[in-house]
Design a protein around this motif. Structure first.
Motif, PDB file in Angstrom:
ATOM      1  N   VAL A  72      -2.791   5.858   6.639  1.00 41.97           N
ATOM      2  CA  VAL A  72      -3.308   4.877   5.702  1.00 41.97           C
ATOM      3  C   VAL A  72      -2.933   3.452   6.093  1.00 41.97           C
ATOM      4  O   VAL A  72      -1.876   3.217   6.672  1.00 41.97           O
ATOM      5  N   VAL A  73      -3.842   2.544   5.783  1.00 39.75           N
ATOM      6  CA  VAL A  73      -3.603   1.111   5.917  1.00 39.75           C
ATOM      7  C   VAL A  73      -3.943   0.481   4.572  1.00 39.75           C
ATOM      8  O   VAL A  73      -5.028   0.710   4.032  1.00 39.75           O
ATOM      9  N   MET A  74      -2.995  -0.282   4.021  1.00 40.85           N
ATOM     10  CA  MET A  74      -3.191  -0.981   2.754  1.00 40.85           C
ATOM     11  C   MET A  74      -3.144  -2.478   3.030  1.00 40.85           C
ATOM     12  O   MET A  74      -2.210  -2.962   3.668  1.00 40.85           O
ATOM     13  N   VAL A  75      -4.167  -3.194   2.538  1.00 40.85           N
ATOM     14  CA  VAL A  75      -4.287  -4.627   2.769  1.00 40.85           C
ATOM     15  C   VAL A  75      -4.255  -5.346   1.424  1.00 40.85           C
ATOM     16  O   VAL A  75      -5.060  -5.039   0.539  1.00 40.85           O
ATOM     17  N   ASP A  76      -3.347  -6.283   1.269  1.00 42.23           N
ATOM     18  CA  ASP A  76      -3.320  -7.170   0.112  1.00 42.23           C
ATOM     19  C   ASP A  76      -3.730  -8.543   0.603  1.00 42.23           C
ATOM     20  O   ASP A  76      -3.273  -8.983   1.672  1.00 42.23           O
ATOM     21  N   GLY A  77      -4.585  -9.225  -0.173  1.00 41.49           N
ATOM     22  CA  GLY A  77      -5.007 -10.536   0.290  1.00 41.49           C
ATOM     23  C   GLY A  77      -5.631 -11.394  -0.777  1.00 41.49           C
ATOM     24  O   GLY A  77      -5.865 -10.962  -1.904  1.00 41.49           O
ATOM     25  N   SER A  78      -5.892 -12.616  -0.382  1.00 42.94           N
ATOM     26  CA  SER A  78      -6.591 -13.563  -1.242  1.00 42.94           C
ATOM     27  C   SER A  78      -8.089 -13.455  -0.958  1.00 42.94           C
ATOM     28  O   SER A  78      -8.501 -13.006   0.118  1.00 42.94           O
ATOM     29  N   VAL A  79      -8.883 -13.867  -1.927  1.00 40.82           N
ATOM     30  CA  VAL A  79     -10.328 -13.674  -1.842  1.00 40.82           C
ATOM     31  C   VAL A  79     -11.052 -15.001  -2.044  1.00 40.82           C
ATOM     32  O   VAL A  79     -10.728 -15.773  -2.954  1.00 40.82           O
TER      33      VAL A  79
END
Length: 166
Positions: A93-100
């Motif tokens: 798994v790869v989890m990405v948190d970010g701004s939009v």
């Protein structure tokens, strides 16, 4: 039918944890290879969690998504509260948190919109209902395969890839 843990994963079958450099390379390859991801937002009206599959394009520094402007996902992405994106299988798994950043379809560089359409097989510019593109700039990315990779799972922190020597 249920399975016991032994049937799912025979003893001794868990590979050793990957080095940070391998995790970074594997994550970058997954982002370049995959076309679909799970996008988690919150309904801006009710606050209820919302999870949808969306197609995306990775350009090496950001993820480009598109969804209906009035959809729960579209409103959640446009809310400015950030996003969490999941890619890969549960054992990789790869989890990405970010701004939009919301980008109206007519304002996205045509070359980027064309690339999105070619790569995903879907062109939001051709829909009858209003769509928006959303550019996600990762601030944190985590990658792990098994429990033995939970420690050190951050491969990006504060928008920077983790040093390959960690």
């Amino acid at each position: 039918m249920t399975s016991t843990e032994d049937e799912c994963r025979p003893a001794g079958s868990v590979p050793p944890p990957r080095a940070t450099a391998d995790r970074v390379r594997d994550t970058q390859a997954l982002l370049a290879r995959e076309v679909d991801c799970w996008v988690a937002t919150a309904d801006p009206v009710t606050g209820a969690p919302h999870l949808v599959p969306l197609s995306f394009v990775w350009d090496g520094s950001s993820i480009l998504l598109a969804t209906g402007e009035r959809s729960i996902a579209g409103r959640g992405l446009a809310s400015g509260n950030g996003v969490r994106i999941g890619l890969g299988a549960t054992r990789d798994v790869v989890m990405v948190d970010g701004s939009v950043e919301a980008v109206p379809t007519g304002e996205l560089d045509p070359a980027e919109a064309d690339r999105f359409a070619r790569r995903t097989g879907f062109d939001p510019r051709q829909t009858t209902s209003p769509y928006l593109f959303f550019r996600v700039v990762p601030s944190r990315i985590q990658a792990w395969r098994e429990e033995n990779e939970l420690q050190g799972r951050d491969v990006m922190r504060d928008g920077r890839w983790v040093a390959l020597t960690e």
